[in-house]
Motif scaffolding. Structure first.
Motif, mmCIF file in Angstrom:
data_model
loop_
_atom_site.group_PDB
_atom_site.id
_atom_site.type_symbol
_atom_site.label_atom_id
_atom_site.label_comp_id
_atom_site.label_asym_id
_atom_site.label_seq_id
_atom_site.Cartn_x
_atom_site.Cartn_y
_atom_site.Cartn_z
ATOM 1 N N MET A 264 5.940 -2.408 -1.671
ATOM 2 C CA MET A 264 5.046 -3.024 -2.651
ATOM 3 C C MET A 264 3.586 -2.690 -2.365
ATOM 4 O O MET A 264 2.789 -2.482 -3.297
ATOM 5 C CB MET A 264 5.251 -4.542 -2.656
ATOM 6 C CG MET A 264 6.512 -5.001 -3.335
ATOM 7 S SD MET A 264 6.610 -6.807 -3.409
ATOM 8 C CE MET A 264 8.087 -7.008 -4.412
ATOM 9 N N ILE A 265 3.228 -2.639 -1.096
ATOM 10 C CA ILE A 265 1.844 -2.283 -0.740
ATOM 11 C C ILE A 265 1.534 -0.869 -1.193
ATOM 12 O O ILE A 265 0.499 -0.603 -1.830
ATOM 13 C CB ILE A 265 1.628 -2.448 0.773
ATOM 14 C CG1 ILE A 265 1.715 -3.928 1.163
ATOM 15 C CG2 ILE A 265 0.277 -1.871 1.185
ATOM 16 C CD1 ILE A 265 1.632 -4.177 2.651
ATOM 17 N N TRP A 266 2.435 0.067 -0.891
ATOM 18 C CA TRP A 266 2.200 1.451 -1.284
ATOM 19 C C TRP A 266 2.285 1.622 -2.795
ATOM 20 O O TRP A 266 1.581 2.474 -3.372
ATOM 21 C CB TRP A 266 3.186 2.372 -0.574
ATOM 22 C CG TRP A 266 2.788 2.649 0.842
ATOM 23 C CD1 TRP A 266 3.303 2.091 1.976
ATOM 24 C CD2 TRP A 266 1.757 3.532 1.277
ATOM 25 N NE1 TRP A 266 2.670 2.567 3.090
ATOM 26 C CE2 TRP A 266 1.711 3.461 2.691
ATOM 27 C CE3 TRP A 266 0.864 4.384 0.620
ATOM 28 C CZ2 TRP A 266 0.819 4.212 3.453
ATOM 29 C CZ3 TRP A 266 -0.031 5.124 1.365
ATOM 30 C CH2 TRP A 266 -0.050 5.039 2.758
ATOM 31 N N LEU A 267 3.135 0.843 -3.460
ATOM 32 C CA LEU A 267 3.193 0.899 -4.916
ATOM 33 C C LEU A 267 1.875 0.410 -5.513
ATOM 34 O O LEU A 267 1.391 0.963 -6.509
ATOM 35 C CB LEU A 267 4.352 0.053 -5.427
ATOM 36 C CG LEU A 267 4.587 0.051 -6.944
ATOM 37 C CD1 LEU A 267 4.802 1.471 -7.455
ATOM 38 C CD2 LEU A 267 5.787 -0.826 -7.298
ATOM 39 N N LEU B 34 1.929 12.104 -1.929
ATOM 40 C CA LEU B 34 1.216 11.574 -0.770
ATOM 41 C C LEU B 34 1.567 10.112 -0.522
ATOM 42 O O LEU B 34 1.675 9.674 0.633
ATOM 43 C CB LEU B 34 -0.293 11.722 -0.977
ATOM 44 C CG LEU B 34 -0.837 13.156 -0.973
ATOM 45 C CD1 LEU B 34 -2.326 13.153 -1.272
ATOM 46 C CD2 LEU B 34 -0.549 13.838 0.357
ATOM 47 N N THR B 35 1.764 9.351 -1.589
ATOM 48 C CA THR B 35 2.153 7.943 -1.438
ATOM 49 C C THR B 35 3.539 7.828 -0.812
ATOM 50 O O THR B 35 3.757 6.986 0.070
ATOM 51 C CB THR B 35 2.132 7.239 -2.807
ATOM 52 O OG1 THR B 35 0.832 7.365 -3.387
ATOM 53 C CG2 THR B 35 2.473 5.769 -2.656
ATOM 54 N N PHE C 279 4.398 6.077 2.745
ATOM 55 C CA PHE C 279 5.406 5.022 2.898
ATOM 56 C C PHE C 279 6.389 5.364 4.010
ATOM 57 O O PHE C 279 6.703 4.522 4.858
ATOM 58 C CB PHE C 279 6.141 4.824 1.575
ATOM 59 C CG PHE C 279 7.309 3.889 1.646
ATOM 60 C CD1 PHE C 279 7.130 2.554 1.967
ATOM 61 C CD2 PHE C 279 8.594 4.349 1.397
ATOM 62 C CE1 PHE C 279 8.213 1.687 2.037
ATOM 63 C CE2 PHE C 279 9.679 3.495 1.460
ATOM 64 C CZ PHE C 279 9.491 2.158 1.777
ATOM 65 N N GLY C 280 6.860 6.613 4.026
ATOM 66 C CA GLY C 280 7.792 7.016 5.075
ATOM 67 C C GLY C 280 7.173 6.967 6.455
ATOM 68 O O GLY C 280 7.802 6.509 7.421
ATOM 69 N N LEU C 281 5.921 7.430 6.578
ATOM 70 C CA LEU C 281 5.244 7.398 7.872
ATOM 71 C C LEU C 281 5.006 5.970 8.347
ATOM 72 O O LEU C 281 5.134 5.674 9.541
ATOM 73 C CB LEU C 281 3.910 8.142 7.782
ATOM 74 C CG LEU C 281 3.988 9.672 7.672
ATOM 75 C CD1 LEU C 281 2.590 10.255 7.500
ATOM 76 C CD2 LEU C 281 4.669 10.276 8.884
ATOM 77 N N SER C 282 4.663 5.084 7.425
ATOM 78 C CA SER C 282 4.400 3.695 7.812
ATOM 79 C C SER C 282 5.658 3.027 8.354
ATOM 80 O O SER C 282 5.586 2.219 9.283
ATOM 81 C CB SER C 282 3.845 2.906 6.627
ATOM 82 O OG SER C 282 4.782 2.842 5.569
ATOM 83 N N VAL D 48 10.499 -0.847 12.387
ATOM 84 C CA VAL D 48 10.911 -1.999 11.582
ATOM 85 C C VAL D 48 11.675 -3.035 12.398
ATOM 86 O O VAL D 48 11.409 -4.241 12.308
ATOM 87 C CB VAL D 48 11.757 -1.528 10.382
ATOM 88 C CG1 VAL D 48 12.324 -2.721 9.626
ATOM 89 C CG2 VAL D 48 10.902 -0.680 9.437
ATOM 90 N N ASP D 49 12.632 -2.600 13.219
ATOM 91 C CA ASP D 49 13.443 -3.562 13.981
ATOM 92 C C ASP D 49 12.592 -4.359 14.962
ATOM 93 O O ASP D 49 12.754 -5.580 15.108
ATOM 94 C CB ASP D 49 14.565 -2.835 14.724
ATOM 95 C CG ASP D 49 15.673 -2.391 13.790
ATOM 96 O OD1 ASP D 49 15.542 -2.632 12.573
ATOM 97 O OD2 ASP D 49 16.651 -1.790 14.260
ATOM 98 N N ALA D 50 11.674 -3.681 15.656
ATOM 99 C CA ALA D 50 10.792 -4.390 16.588
ATOM 100 C C ALA D 50 9.869 -5.339 15.830
ATOM 101 O O ALA D 50 9.590 -6.450 16.300
ATOM 102 C CB ALA D 50 9.975 -3.392 17.400
#
Length: 208
Positions: free
Chosen positions: A43-46, A71-72, A76-79, A85-87
């Motif tokens: 949602m942030i990247w959207l 680029l978006t 998103f993938g890099l973020s 995510v698990d940590a």
């Protein structure tokens, strides 16, 4: 036409903000999960993409939309990779216990080995309530026992740094994990938490 296009993007932004607020309420009430974290970041990247579309439309440079979209997606993938995510889920959910919220250790136990460093860090946190620390310690003891009981070593093609790091942490935190001994009872592993034997499968339903 540009004014109408920008107005349409802004109206979609209102819907996005409303959905994001509802997601925040879910996270505040029930904690974080992988899916909620993915959606949170998406949602942030959207929102960034919608803002870029509005700017491009205003400047008359909408032909760059494809580049901005790519680029978006890359961002998103890099973020996701940078966040771990698990940590992140472990840190956020355990932190909620400081506010008196319950801790869903069954879900934490289903996470991958990427969650082990965050679990170990929380176990060593003196500010963590004792009840939450006991549950985190029980999860780590069960994970360590289930990991070390593999009869055959994995081939080198299956090597994972996160699994290697988890094994090192099990040994490093063994003095603390000894407070939560794991016993084999009738072909099942049970962890002793304050004199109560709890089946490891109650914490851990799938192991990577």
């Amino acid at each position: 036409f540009s004014a109408l296009g920008i107005s349409l993007v802004l109206l979609v932004g209102v819907i996005l903000v409303s959905a994001f607020q509802r997601l925040l309420l879910y996270e505040a009430a029930y904690g974080f999960t992988r899916v909620r974290t993915y959606t949170h970041l998406f949602m942030i990247w959207l929102g960034v993409l919608l803002a870029a579309v509005a700017v491009l439309e205003g400047l008359g440079r909408l032909r760059y939309f494809a580049l901005v979209g790519i680029l978006t997606c890359i961002g998103f993938g890099l973020s996701l990779n940078l966040l771990n995510v698990d940590a992140f889920v472990v840190r956020q959910n355990v932190s909620r216990t400081m506010q008196g919220q319950p801790l869903d250790v069954a879900y934490l136990a289903e996470l991958s080995s990427d969650a082990v460093p965050a679990l170990a860090q929380r176990l060593a946190d003196p500010s963590l309530p004792q009840g939450a620390r006991d549950r985190v310690g029980a999860v780590l003891s069960c994970r360590a026992a289930l990991d070390t009981q593999q009869s055959e070593p994995l081939p080198w093609q299956s090597f994972q740094w996160s699994r290697q790091r988890a094994g090192q942490l099990y040994q490093e935190y063994q003095p603390m994990l000894s407070a939560y001994p794991v016993e084999r009872v009738h072909d099942s592993l049970k962890v002793n938490v304050a004199g109560e034997l709890i089946d490891c499968q109650a914490f851990y339903s799938s192991f990577d």
